[in-house]
Motif scaffolding. Sequence first.
Motif, PDB file in Angstrom:
ATOM      1  N   VAL A 103       6.353  -4.258  -2.412  1.00  0.00           N
ATOM      2  CA  VAL A 103       6.477  -4.174  -0.955  1.00  0.00           C
ATOM      3  C   VAL A 103       6.477  -5.585  -0.360  1.00  0.00           C
ATOM      4  N   HIS A 104       5.576  -6.426  -0.852  1.00  0.00           N
ATOM      5  CA  HIS A 104       5.519  -7.836  -0.393  1.00  0.00           C
ATOM      6  C   HIS A 104       6.869  -8.527  -0.592  1.00  0.00           C
ATOM      7  N   VAL A 105       7.416  -8.357  -1.788  1.00  0.00           N
ATOM      8  CA  VAL A 105       8.691  -9.031  -2.123  1.00  0.00           C
ATOM      9  C   VAL A 105       9.804  -8.549  -1.192  1.00  0.00           C
ATOM     10  N   LEU A 106       9.881  -7.253  -0.997  1.00  0.00           N
ATOM     11  CA  LEU A 106      10.944  -6.701  -0.131  1.00  0.00           C
ATOM     12  C   LEU A 106      10.762  -7.157   1.316  1.00  0.00           C
ATOM     13  N   ARG A 107       9.520  -7.148   1.792  1.00  0.00           N
ATOM     14  CA  ARG A 107       9.231  -7.525   3.172  1.00  0.00           C
ATOM     15  C   ARG A 107       9.726  -8.962   3.454  1.00  0.00           C
ATOM     16  N   LYS A 108       9.399  -9.837   2.485  1.00  0.00           N
ATOM     17  CA  LYS A 108       9.783 -11.254   2.650  1.00  0.00           C
ATOM     18  C   LYS A 108      11.302 -11.389   2.709  1.00  0.00           C
ATOM     19  N   LEU A 109      11.964 -10.717   1.777  1.00  0.00           N
ATOM     20  CA  LEU A 109      13.429 -10.830   1.685  1.00  0.00           C
ATOM     21  C   LEU A 109      14.123 -10.224   2.897  1.00  0.00           C
ATOM     22  N   ILE A 110      13.656  -9.052   3.304  1.00  0.00           N
ATOM     23  CA  ILE A 110      14.289  -8.354   4.440  1.00  0.00           C
ATOM     24  C   ILE A 110      14.119  -9.186   5.709  1.00  0.00           C
ATOM     25  N   ASP A 111      12.945  -9.779   5.855  1.00  0.00           N
ATOM     26  CA  ASP A 111      12.703 -10.625   7.050  1.00  0.00           C
ATOM     27  C   ASP A 111      13.555 -11.896   7.003  1.00  0.00           C
ATOM     28  N   GLU A 112      13.597 -12.513   5.820  1.00  0.00           N
ATOM     29  CA  GLU A 112      14.394 -13.763   5.685  1.00  0.00           C
ATOM     30  C   GLU A 112      15.877 -13.508   5.964  1.00  0.00           C
ATOM     31  N   GLN A 113      16.372 -12.411   5.423  1.00  0.00           N
ATOM     32  CA  GLN A 113      17.808 -12.115   5.546  1.00  0.00           C
ATOM     33  C   GLN A 113      18.134 -11.286   6.795  1.00  0.00           C
ATOM     34  N   VAL A 126       7.274   3.855   1.592  1.00  0.00           N
ATOM     35  CA  VAL A 126       6.399   4.015   0.422  1.00  0.00           C
ATOM     36  C   VAL A 126       6.036   5.484   0.292  1.00  0.00           C
ATOM     37  N   ASP A 127       5.852   5.912  -0.962  1.00  0.00           N
ATOM     38  CA  ASP A 127       5.710   7.346  -1.209  1.00  0.00           C
ATOM     39  C   ASP A 127       4.887   7.599  -2.464  1.00  0.00           C
ATOM     40  N   GLY A 128       3.737   8.273  -2.242  1.00  0.00           N
ATOM     41  CA  GLY A 128       2.938   8.685  -3.392  1.00  0.00           C
ATOM     42  C   GLY A 128       1.498   8.216  -3.269  1.00  0.00           C
ATOM     43  N   GLY A 129       0.585   9.157  -3.104  1.00  0.00           N
ATOM     44  CA  GLY A 129      -0.835   8.803  -3.008  1.00  0.00           C
ATOM     45  C   GLY A 129      -1.192   8.105  -1.715  1.00  0.00           C
ATOM     46  N   ILE A 130      -0.399   8.347  -0.671  1.00  0.00           N
ATOM     47  CA  ILE A 130      -0.637   7.673   0.613  1.00  0.00           C
ATOM     48  C   ILE A 130      -1.679   8.439   1.425  1.00  0.00           C
ATOM     49  N   ASP A 131      -2.762   7.716   1.757  1.00  0.00           N
ATOM     50  CA  ASP A 131      -3.781   8.243   2.672  1.00  0.00           C
ATOM     51  C   ASP A 131      -4.133   7.101   3.637  1.00  0.00           C
ATOM     52  N   LEU A 132      -5.241   7.214   4.361  1.00  0.00           N
ATOM     53  CA  LEU A 132      -5.532   6.171   5.362  1.00  0.00           C
ATOM     54  C   LEU A 132      -5.815   4.825   4.696  1.00  0.00           C
ATOM     55  N   GLU A 133      -6.487   4.868   3.527  1.00  0.00           N
ATOM     56  CA  GLU A 133      -6.832   3.600   2.873  1.00  0.00           C
ATOM     57  C   GLU A 133      -5.601   2.966   2.211  1.00  0.00           C
ATOM     58  N   THR A 134      -4.887   3.753   1.424  1.00  0.00           N
ATOM     59  CA  THR A 134      -3.716   3.181   0.731  1.00  0.00           C
ATOM     60  C   THR A 134      -2.584   2.919   1.720  1.00  0.00           C
ATOM     61  N   GLY A 135      -2.511   3.757   2.750  1.00  0.00           N
ATOM     62  CA  GLY A 135      -1.481   3.535   3.771  1.00  0.00           C
ATOM     63  C   GLY A 135      -1.690   2.218   4.484  1.00  0.00           C
ATOM     64  N   ARG A 136      -2.957   1.896   4.756  1.00  0.00           N
ATOM     65  CA  ARG A 136      -3.260   0.624   5.421  1.00  0.00           C
ATOM     66  C   ARG A 136      -2.841  -0.542   4.530  1.00  0.00           C
ATOM     67  N   LYS A 137      -3.139  -0.426   3.235  1.00  0.00           N
ATOM     68  CA  LYS A 137      -2.754  -1.511   2.302  1.00  0.00           C
ATOM     69  C   LYS A 137      -1.226  -1.698   2.294  1.00  0.00           C
ATOM     70  N   CYS A 138      -0.522  -0.575   2.343  1.00  0.00           N
ATOM     71  CA  CYS A 138       0.949  -0.658   2.324  1.00  0.00           C
ATOM     72  C   CYS A 138       1.473  -1.298   3.601  1.00  0.00           C
ATOM     73  N   VAL A 139       0.887  -0.934   4.730  1.00  0.00           N
ATOM     74  CA  VAL A 139       1.327  -1.526   6.014  1.00  0.00           C
ATOM     75  C   VAL A 139       1.023  -3.030   6.008  1.00  0.00           C
ATOM     76  N   GLU A 140      -0.143  -3.388   5.502  1.00  0.00           N
ATOM     77  CA  GLU A 140      -0.502  -4.823   5.430  1.00  0.00           C
ATOM     78  C   GLU A 140       0.461  -5.583   4.514  1.00  0.00           C
ATOM     79  N   ALA A 141       0.966  -4.879   3.493  1.00  0.00           N
ATOM     80  CA  ALA A 141       1.915  -5.526   2.561  1.00  0.00           C
ATOM     81  C   ALA A 141       3.313  -5.599   3.163  1.00  0.00           C
ATOM     82  N   GLY A 142       3.552  -4.814   4.234  1.00  0.00           N
ATOM     83  CA  GLY A 142       4.844  -4.895   4.916  1.00  0.00           C
ATOM     84  C   GLY A 142       5.644  -3.603   4.941  1.00  0.00           C
ATOM     85  N   ALA A 143       5.038  -2.504   4.564  1.00  0.00           N
ATOM     86  CA  ALA A 143       5.770  -1.224   4.602  1.00  0.00           C
ATOM     87  C   ALA A 143       5.972  -0.766   6.046  1.00  0.00           C
TER      88      ALA A 143
END
Length: 215
Positions: A155-165, A173-190
């Motif tokens: 997610v980090h890698v994609l976020r950087k590239l999508i923003d740069e370009q 993101v999909d799979g095992g998403i709840d409030l804790e893992t969802g927050r981590k994904c949003v922080e990573a750039g999802a």
Amino acid sequence: MAKVGVSILSADFKKANEWLSEIEKGKPDMVQWDIMDGKYVPNRGVDLENIPLLRKKTKLFFDCHLMVEKPREYFHVLKNSGADSATFHVETVKEPDRVIEKIRSLGLGAGIAANNMIPVEKIIPFLGKVDIALVMTVEAGFGGQAFLPSTLEKVHVLRKLIDEQRFDCEIQVDGGIDLETGRKCVEAGADILIAGSFIFRQESISEAIKKLKSL
Ligand code: DX5
């Protein structure tokens, strides 16, 4: 604020009228249909016949996640069923560019997915051509699995590239998403959180959706 998609993989369609109104109250950004052929993944997903049935009952965006060996075989039926977008797994086709063109030619939104074991580099060449880049945060095939933290780096890698370009592509993101893992994904750039078990496990489906949207 995150966008939220509700995976109805484990929903009981006999009770669709109950959970559909609850889902709509949560105002999600999409409903995700997990379509499986029993070959790409050892499981059967949703019944395709339910798509046109639910289409008649809601205006929600229908996002279709194709966990199948031959995604091209599904695009027409999904379009005719009232789907809005189709996401295929990058390693299931020889020419992803052509497949993306085919999806778009039907007036569908286009998504490309990287399963857990697929390097994110495999989908990078297509980021400028799709609406959704799906990073599986579990091994595709089953709902209710534990989130794989190792996928956050993708997610980090994609976020950087999508923003740069400045690509017009959202990271889903999909799979095992709840409030804790969802927050981590949003922080990573999802951008879009897909959740099934977490939402349907809660006392209130609509409240669960709203909590995920607030991340
Ligand atoms: C896996 C499926 C699941 C489903 C939701 O192939 O794609 O990720 O959408 O899973 P849970 O229940 O973990 O939210």
